[in-house]
Design a protein around this motif. Sequence first.
Motif, PDB file in Angstrom:
ATOM      1  N   ILE A   1      42.583  33.497  57.265  1.00  0.00           N
ATOM      2  CA  ILE A   1      43.928  33.132  57.725  1.00  0.00           C
ATOM      3  C   ILE A   1      44.561  34.363  58.378  1.00  0.00           C
ATOM      4  CG2 ILE A   1      46.216  32.345  57.010  1.00  0.00           C
ATOM      5  CD1 ILE A   1      44.798  31.015  54.581  1.00  0.00           C
ATOM      6  N   PRO A   2      44.924  34.257  59.643  1.00  0.00           N
ATOM      7  CA  PRO A   2      45.527  35.412  60.321  1.00  0.00           C
ATOM      8  C   PRO A   2      46.963  35.643  59.838  1.00  0.00           C
ATOM      9  CG  PRO A   2      45.491  33.533  61.782  1.00  0.00           C
ATOM     10  CD  PRO A   2      44.761  33.119  60.539  1.00  0.00           C
ATOM     11  N   VAL A   3      47.405  36.903  59.891  1.00  0.00           N
ATOM     12  CA  VAL A   3      48.802  37.247  59.635  1.00  0.00           C
ATOM     13  C   VAL A   3      49.499  37.208  60.982  1.00  0.00           C
ATOM     14  CG1 VAL A   3      50.393  39.027  58.820  1.00  0.00           C
ATOM     15  CG2 VAL A   3      48.221  38.663  57.625  1.00  0.00           C
ATOM     16  N   ILE A   4      50.507  36.351  61.086  1.00  0.00           N
ATOM     17  CA  ILE A   4      51.192  36.132  62.368  1.00  0.00           C
ATOM     18  C   ILE A   4      52.460  36.987  62.426  1.00  0.00           C
ATOM     19  CG2 ILE A   4      52.277  34.404  63.862  1.00  0.00           C
ATOM     20  CD1 ILE A   4      49.227  34.003  63.457  1.00  0.00           C
ATOM     21  N   ASP A   5      52.637  37.670  63.535  1.00  0.00           N
ATOM     22  CA  ASP A   5      53.846  38.460  63.787  1.00  0.00           C
ATOM     23  C   ASP A   5      54.958  37.473  64.146  1.00  0.00           C
ATOM     24  OD1 ASP A   5      55.912  40.003  64.818  1.00  0.00           O
ATOM     25  OD2 ASP A   5      54.538  41.451  65.741  1.00  0.00           O
ATOM     26  N   PRO A   6      56.065  37.439  63.372  1.00  0.00           N
ATOM     27  CA  PRO A   6      57.121  36.452  63.647  1.00  0.00           C
ATOM     28  C   PRO A   6      57.823  36.681  64.994  1.00  0.00           C
ATOM     29  CG  PRO A   6      57.796  37.948  61.881  1.00  0.00           C
ATOM     30  CD  PRO A   6      56.377  38.261  62.205  1.00  0.00           C
TER      31      PRO A   6
ATOM     32  N   VAL B   1      44.776  41.682  61.737  1.00  0.00           N
ATOM     33  CA  VAL B   1      45.204  41.669  60.335  1.00  0.00           C
ATOM     34  C   VAL B   1      45.031  40.256  59.790  1.00  0.00           C
ATOM     35  CG1 VAL B   1      47.114  42.082  58.742  1.00  0.00           C
ATOM     36  CG2 VAL B   1      46.848  43.526  60.765  1.00  0.00           C
ATOM     37  N   TRP B   2      44.357  40.164  58.636  1.00  0.00           N
ATOM     38  CA  TRP B   2      44.092  38.879  57.989  1.00  0.00           C
ATOM     39  C   TRP B   2      44.803  38.843  56.640  1.00  0.00           C
ATOM     40  CZ3 TRP B   2      41.588  35.648  61.154  1.00  0.00           C
ATOM     41  CH2 TRP B   2      40.824  36.196  62.190  1.00  0.00           C
ATOM     42  N   LYS B   3      45.260  37.666  56.254  1.00  0.00           N
ATOM     43  CA  LYS B   3      45.927  37.494  54.964  1.00  0.00           C
ATOM     44  C   LYS B   3      44.923  37.772  53.846  1.00  0.00           C
ATOM     45  CE  LYS B   3      48.692  34.320  52.255  1.00  0.00           C
ATOM     46  NZ  LYS B   3      49.281  32.989  52.154  1.00  0.00           N
ATOM     47  N   ARG B   4      45.388  38.476  52.805  1.00  0.00           N
ATOM     48  CA  ARG B   4      44.529  38.808  51.671  1.00  0.00           C
ATOM     49  C   ARG B   4      45.184  38.339  50.384  1.00  0.00           C
ATOM     50  NH1 ARG B   4      40.401  42.069  53.425  1.00  0.00           N
ATOM     51  NH2 ARG B   4      39.823  42.749  51.358  1.00  0.00           N
ATOM     52  N   VAL B   5      44.384  38.093  49.366  1.00  0.00           N
ATOM     53  CA  VAL B   5      44.879  37.715  48.042  1.00  0.00           C
ATOM     54  C   VAL B   5      44.175  38.578  47.001  1.00  0.00           C
ATOM     55  CG1 VAL B   5      45.469  35.324  48.625  1.00  0.00           C
ATOM     56  CG2 VAL B   5      43.161  35.865  47.872  1.00  0.00           C
TER      57      VAL B   5
ATOM     58  N   SER C   1      41.401  44.039  39.389  1.00  0.00           N
ATOM     59  CA  SER C   1      41.375  42.959  40.376  1.00  0.00           C
ATOM     60  C   SER C   1      40.811  43.509  41.680  1.00  0.00           C
ATOM     61  CB  SER C   1      42.778  42.393  40.596  1.00  0.00           C
ATOM     62  OG  SER C   1      43.627  43.383  41.115  1.00  0.00           O
ATOM     63  N   ARG C   2      40.496  42.594  42.579  1.00  0.00           N
ATOM     64  CA  ARG C   2      39.996  43.002  43.883  1.00  0.00           C
ATOM     65  C   ARG C   2      40.710  42.167  44.941  1.00  0.00           C
ATOM     66  NH1 ARG C   2      36.393  39.543  41.708  1.00  0.00           N
ATOM     67  NH2 ARG C   2      35.601  37.887  43.008  1.00  0.00           N
ATOM     68  N   SER C   3      40.748  42.681  46.135  1.00  0.00           N
ATOM     69  CA  SER C   3      41.404  42.007  47.238  1.00  0.00           C
ATOM     70  C   SER C   3      40.346  41.287  48.077  1.00  0.00           C
ATOM     71  CB  SER C   3      42.141  43.047  48.082  1.00  0.00           C
ATOM     72  OG  SER C   3      42.778  42.426  49.157  1.00  0.00           O
ATOM     73  N   GLU C   4      40.622  40.023  48.393  1.00  0.00           N
ATOM     74  CA  GLU C   4      39.717  39.228  49.220  1.00  0.00           C
ATOM     75  C   GLU C   4      40.510  38.579  50.342  1.00  0.00           C
ATOM     76  OE1 GLU C   4      37.853  36.261  46.810  1.00  0.00           O
ATOM     77  OE2 GLU C   4      36.506  37.692  45.847  1.00  0.00           O
ATOM     78  N   PHE C   5      39.808  38.159  51.378  1.00  0.00           N
ATOM     79  CA  PHE C   5      40.462  37.429  52.447  1.00  0.00           C
ATOM     80  C   PHE C   5      40.868  36.050  51.942  1.00  0.00           C
ATOM     81  CE2 PHE C   5      37.749  40.300  55.031  1.00  0.00           C
ATOM     82  CZ  PHE C   5      38.768  40.955  55.714  1.00  0.00           C
ATOM     83  N   ALA C   6      42.084  35.633  52.275  1.00  0.00           N
ATOM     84  CA  ALA C   6      42.519  34.262  51.991  1.00  0.00           C
ATOM     85  C   ALA C   6      41.826  33.360  53.008  1.00  0.00           C
ATOM     86  CB  ALA C   6      44.028  34.161  52.110  1.00  0.00           C
ATOM     87  N   LEU C   7      41.373  32.203  52.550  1.00  0.00           N
ATOM     88  CA  LEU C   7      40.643  31.284  53.424  1.00  0.00           C
ATOM     89  C   LEU C   7      41.391  29.968  53.548  1.00  0.00           C
ATOM     90  CD1 LEU C   7      37.039  31.889  52.041  1.00  0.00           C
ATOM     91  CD2 LEU C   7      38.146  33.020  53.978  1.00  0.00           C
ATOM     92  N   ASP C   8      41.293  29.349  54.725  1.00  0.00           N
ATOM     93  CA  ASP C   8      41.919  28.040  54.925  1.00  0.00           C
ATOM     94  C   ASP C   8      40.994  26.944  54.386  1.00  0.00           C
ATOM     95  OD1 ASP C   8      39.922  27.620  56.834  1.00  0.00           O
ATOM     96  OD2 ASP C   8      41.270  27.811  58.555  1.00  0.00           O
TER      97      ASP C   8
END
Length: 148
Positions: free
Chosen positions: A91-96, A110-114, A78-85
């Motif tokens: 999609i940014p990774v938000i610090d809670p 940092v961007w969300k990845r899938v 598998s490969r890791s890609e950026f998650a897209l809206d």
Amino acid sequence: MRRPTRRFSSHRSPLPREFDARERFRALEDFISWNITANGYACTYAIHTDKDGRNPHAHILVANRRIDPKTGRWAAKSRSEFALDANGRRIPVIDPDTGRQKIGARNRKVWKRVNVSNNPLDSKEFLERLRREWADSCNALLPGYAVI
């Protein structure tokens, strides 16, 4: 206990009775080279009939990982890609704690990845296409009265 990983996929393909041994071999070799090895998969096969010489068929054993044409080695599963809206943007990774986008190493955002499968052999569409291609390649060699 972990479930063992499947390393090979097996497929049984019926061979037309109208074909002699040479035509069966040719049809299978052409199908494999155009549809399996051309997509980067390694495979092996065996052609069989039952004990009465009827029911000609082939067993095709295909490795579930492709060979990378650039390196000649097994490709990643598998490969890791950026998650897209919905608009196609990352999609940014938000610090809670801060409500802002997280910053990683070297002050990079940092961007969300899938993880995305790198193996089309696992998809229903790919297998259905293989079945259609098998029928088409046999039909091209069969007389008009006998088609798959």
